[in-house]
Write an enzyme that holds these catalytic residues in place. Sequence first.
Site, mmCIF file in Angstrom:
data_model
loop_
_atom_site.group_PDB
_atom_site.id
_atom_site.type_symbol
_atom_site.label_atom_id
_atom_site.label_comp_id
_atom_site.label_asym_id
_atom_site.label_seq_id
_atom_site.Cartn_x
_atom_site.Cartn_y
_atom_site.Cartn_z
ATOM 1 C CE LYS A 297 -3.895 -2.288 2.250
ATOM 2 N NZ LYS A 297 -5.109 -2.195 3.440
ATOM 3 C CE1 TYR B 130 -9.649 -2.706 1.039
ATOM 4 C CE2 TYR B 130 -8.565 -0.979 -0.629
ATOM 5 C CZ TYR B 130 -8.599 -1.887 0.284
ATOM 6 O OH TYR B 130 -7.251 -2.729 0.651
ATOM 7 C CB THR C 44 -7.248 -5.629 10.189
ATOM 8 O OG1 THR C 44 -7.640 -6.586 9.443
ATOM 9 C CG2 THR C 44 -7.471 -4.243 9.196
ATOM 10 C CG ASN D 149 -3.573 -2.182 6.942
ATOM 11 O OD1 ASN D 149 -3.484 -1.916 5.839
ATOM 12 N ND2 ASN D 149 -4.729 -2.769 7.279
ATOM 13 C CG HIS E 165 -5.434 -6.393 -0.308
ATOM 14 N ND1 HIS E 165 -6.652 -6.750 0.518
ATOM 15 C CD2 HIS E 165 -5.496 -7.372 -1.198
ATOM 16 C CE1 HIS E 165 -7.429 -7.574 -0.280
ATOM 17 N NE2 HIS E 165 -6.756 -7.997 -1.194
ATOM 18 C CD GLU F 168 -9.092 -9.418 -3.729
ATOM 19 O OE1 GLU F 168 -9.891 -9.190 -2.829
ATOM 20 O OE2 GLU F 168 -7.884 -9.490 -3.410
HETATM 21 P P1 ATP Z 1 -6.977 -5.905 3.447
HETATM 22 O O1 ATP Z 1 -8.503 -6.150 2.885
HETATM 23 O O2 ATP Z 1 -6.609 -4.610 3.022
HETATM 24 O O3 ATP Z 1 -6.367 -7.148 3.158
HETATM 25 P P2 ATP Z 1 -8.155 -6.815 5.998
HETATM 26 O O4 ATP Z 1 -8.648 -7.939 5.201
HETATM 27 O O5 ATP Z 1 -7.261 -7.069 7.043
HETATM 28 O O6 ATP Z 1 -7.131 -6.023 4.892
HETATM 29 P P3 ATP Z 1 -10.560 -5.368 5.787
HETATM 30 O O7 ATP Z 1 -11.707 -5.449 7.032
HETATM 31 O O8 ATP Z 1 -10.835 -6.000 4.785
HETATM 32 O O9 ATP Z 1 -9.117 -5.755 6.368
HETATM 33 O O10 ATP Z 1 -10.542 -3.840 5.582
HETATM 34 C C1 ATP Z 1 -10.077 -3.339 4.365
HETATM 35 C C2 ATP Z 1 -8.952 -2.267 4.782
HETATM 36 O O11 ATP Z 1 -9.614 -1.006 5.166
HETATM 37 C C3 ATP Z 1 -8.011 -2.537 5.854
HETATM 38 O O12 ATP Z 1 -6.678 -3.017 5.556
HETATM 39 C C4 ATP Z 1 -7.495 -0.911 6.277
HETATM 40 O O13 ATP Z 1 -6.666 -0.464 5.187
HETATM 41 C C5 ATP Z 1 -8.972 -0.138 6.090
HETATM 42 N N1 ATP Z 1 -9.678 -0.369 7.345
HETATM 43 C C6 ATP Z 1 -10.247 -1.461 8.149
HETATM 44 N N2 ATP Z 1 -10.875 -1.309 9.297
HETATM 45 C C7 ATP Z 1 -10.741 -0.034 9.572
HETATM 46 C C8 ATP Z 1 -10.947 0.913 10.413
HETATM 47 N N3 ATP Z 1 -11.810 0.659 11.538
HETATM 48 N N4 ATP Z 1 -10.512 2.276 10.090
HETATM 49 C C9 ATP Z 1 -9.919 2.799 9.012
HETATM 50 N N5 ATP Z 1 -9.404 1.931 7.960
HETATM 51 C C10 ATP Z 1 -9.986 0.591 8.155
HETATM 52 MG MG MG Z 2 -9.945 -7.577 3.431
#
Ligand code: ATP
Ligand code: MG
Length: 140
Positions: A11, A51, A93, A114, A117, A128
């Site tokens: 990212k 997203y 996450t 973070n 992804h 994807e």
């Molecule tokens: P990713 O999909 O990026 O691999 P993930 O599956 O661990 O991560 P998801 O729940 O799918 O997490 O959320 C997608 C992305 O949205 C997260 O990686 C983060 O960048 C962002 N995100 C998730 N939760 C929050 C939050 N509470 N506040 C801000 N950003 C968030």
């Molecule tokens: Mg995710």
Amino acid sequence: MTTQRTFSIIKPDATRRNLTGAINAKIETSGLRIIAQKRIQMTKAQAQEFYAVHAERPFYNDLVSFMTSGPVVVQVLEGDDAVAAYRSVMGATNPAEAEAGTIRKEFAENIEANSVHGSDSDENAAIEIAHFFSAEEIIG
Ligand code: ATP
Ligand code: MG
């Protein structure tokens, strides 16, 4: 265990801090192989679609802004149980909850920025990957 593929994004927070190689070292040390990779600038439309599942969440607009705030590196990873294996290399996450040694524990700035992804299922990995790579660009 079966060989699988998963989709990864390094990212903008990580590319900004010149961490592509450090993250790739963690990926390769884990046994996963990087079988496709390119650095791109995501468009707003691409980030919104990627997203879309989070469209109703309060952080959605910020997340789209963040993902388009700089270059990202999109990748296809291959290995045993690649989807689960990469999620364990990534860590939780929220980096505050991530295990020691994971990418997010070592490199993530916060729950949004973070660093990486990784796909959450085989089905989503296939969707994807197809979104960002043609078959000719993936050399397994
Ligand atoms: P990713 O999909 O990026 O691999 P993930 O599956 O661990 O991560 P998801 O729940 O799918 O997490 O959320 C997608 C992305 O949205 C997260 O990686 C983060 O960048 C962002 N995100 C998730 N939760 C929050 C939050 N509470 N506040 C801000 N950003 C968030
Ligand atoms: Mg995710």
